[in-house]
Enzyme design. Structure first.
Site, PDB file in Angstrom:
ATOM      1  CB  SER A   1      -0.834   0.182   0.915  1.00 12.03           C
ATOM      2  OG  SER A   1      -0.243   0.449   2.574  1.00 12.03           O
TER       3      SER A   1
ATOM      4  CG  LEU B   1      20.178  -6.190   7.435  1.00 12.82           C
ATOM      5  CD1 LEU B   1      20.062  -5.288   8.339  1.00 12.82           C
ATOM      6  CD2 LEU B   1      21.856  -7.070   8.469  1.00 12.82           C
ATOM      7  CB  ILE B   2      20.019  -3.348   3.221  1.00 14.39           C
ATOM      8  CG1 ILE B   2      18.458  -2.864   3.233  1.00 14.39           C
ATOM      9  CG2 ILE B   2      20.697  -2.364   1.778  1.00 14.39           C
ATOM     10  CD1 ILE B   2      18.074  -3.369   1.513  1.00 14.39           C
TER      11      ILE B   2
ATOM     12  CG  ASN C   1      13.364   0.877   6.801  1.00 10.86           C
ATOM     13  OD1 ASN C   1      11.959   0.121   5.884  1.00 10.86           O
ATOM     14  ND2 ASN C   1      13.304   0.739   7.886  1.00 10.86           N
TER      15      ASN C   1
ATOM     16  CG  HIS D   1      10.178   0.912  12.222  1.00  6.87           C
ATOM     17  ND1 HIS D   1      10.555  -0.201  12.233  1.00  6.87           N
ATOM     18  CD2 HIS D   1       9.779   0.888  13.825  1.00  6.87           C
ATOM     19  CE1 HIS D   1      10.390  -1.299  13.200  1.00  6.87           C
ATOM     20  NE2 HIS D   1       9.576   0.112  14.014  1.00  6.87           N
TER      21      HIS D   1
ATOM     22  CD  GLU E   1       3.452   2.825   7.468  1.00  6.22           C
ATOM     23  OE1 GLU E   1       4.134   2.221   6.217  1.00  6.22           O
ATOM     24  OE2 GLU E   1       3.345   2.437   8.785  1.00  6.22           O
TER      25      GLU E   1
HETATM   26  C1  GAR Z   1       4.685  -1.023   6.582  1.00  4.06           C
HETATM   27  O1  GAR Z   1       3.366  -0.355   7.582  1.00  4.06           O
HETATM   28  C2  GAR Z   1       5.673  -0.468   6.674  1.00  4.06           C
HETATM   29  O2  GAR Z   1       5.861   0.766   7.646  1.00  4.06           O
HETATM   30  C3  GAR Z   1       5.905  -1.569   7.730  1.00  4.06           C
HETATM   31  O3  GAR Z   1       5.348  -3.177   6.772  1.00  4.06           O
HETATM   32  C4  GAR Z   1       4.676  -2.264   6.236  1.00  4.06           C
HETATM   33  C5  GAR Z   1       3.949  -2.421   4.931  1.00  4.06           C
HETATM   34  O4  GAR Z   1       3.182  -1.935   4.548  1.00  4.06           O
HETATM   35  N1  GAR Z   1       7.411  -1.721   7.723  1.00  4.06           N
HETATM   36  C6  GAR Z   1       7.981  -2.422   8.735  1.00  4.06           C
HETATM   37  O5  GAR Z   1       7.800  -3.367   9.224  1.00  4.06           O
HETATM   38  C7  GAR Z   1       9.423  -2.259   8.923  1.00  4.06           C
HETATM   39  N2  GAR Z   1      10.505  -3.101   9.735  1.00  4.06           N
HETATM   40  P1  GAR Z   1       2.529  -2.035   2.547  1.00  4.06           P
HETATM   41  O6  GAR Z   1       3.053  -2.738   2.176  1.00  4.06           O
HETATM   42  O7  GAR Z   1       0.902  -1.795   3.270  1.00  4.06           O
HETATM   43  O8  GAR Z   1       4.085  -0.660   2.442  1.00  4.06           O
END
Ligand code: GAR
Length: 185
Positions: free
Chosen positions: A14, A86-87, A101, A103, A173
């Protein structure tokens, strides 16, 4: 020349979609590639719908420096959007301050290896936090470290659940990640 962005994502995508939509009319940058470790990731469907090249890779591919850098040879900037591996350090060095990134919490709290998605929101809920939010940061060799670019907060009410916290954070986000990418690329 427009800057070419590769989005790395492992899941639904998303955030990838929000960024693709935001940059559709940008003069400055374009989303040129969706890269994923997960052949079943929803983000691949979003790539197809938007006519964006895809790159599906394994753990071995990611460790194969010359192969992997070749795939990214026309990419200027990498955006991680729900990417769970991990990158490797060769990639961090090849793209200095050009990998970012997001978070889904206010780092340095609730970060690190294994802290992703609902696990983060469950932990925030269990800790009786009164606020949570998002952290957008440059990527270094460690999970969820690297200089912060932006944090945004949202309050947690007594009626909130891990699911409602997740929804609030995801909205933040989508609102902020595209703008943060634009100001950083
Ligand atoms: C997002 O909430 C992002 O912040 C999180 O995964 C989700 C992906 O949602 N990332 C982490 O937790 C990284 N540590 P999406 O696939 O719908 O964008």
């Amino acid at each position: 020349m427009k800057k070419r962005i590769a989005i790395f994502a492992s899941g639904a995508g998303s955030n990838a979609k929000a960024i693709i939509d935001y940059f559709k009319h940008s003069e400055k940058s374009t989303v040129a590639m969706i890269a994923t470790n997960n052949p079943n990731a929803g983000v691949l469907e979003i790539a197809i719908q938007n006519n964006i090249d895809t790159f599906i890779f394994s753990k071995e591919d990611l460790q194969n420096e010359s192969f992997f850098l070749k795939q990214l040879s026309d990419i200027d900037f990498i955006v991680l959007a729900g990417f769970l591996w991990l990158i490797p350090s060769y990639l961090v060095k090849h793209f200095p301050n050009r990998i970012i990134n997001i978070h889904p919490a206010l780092l340095p709290k609730f970060g690190g290896k294994g802290m992703y998605g609902m696990r983060v929101h469950e932990a925030v809920y269990a800790s009786h936090e009164t606020e949570t939010g998002i952290t957008i940061h440059f990527v270094n060799e460690h999970y969820d470290e690297g200089t912060y670019i932006m944090q945004q907060k949202v309050s947690i009410d007594v009626n909130d659940t891990p699911e409602s916290i997740a929804n609030k954070v995801l909205q933040l986000e989508h609102q902020w990640y595209p703008k943060a990418v634009e100001q950083t690329v």
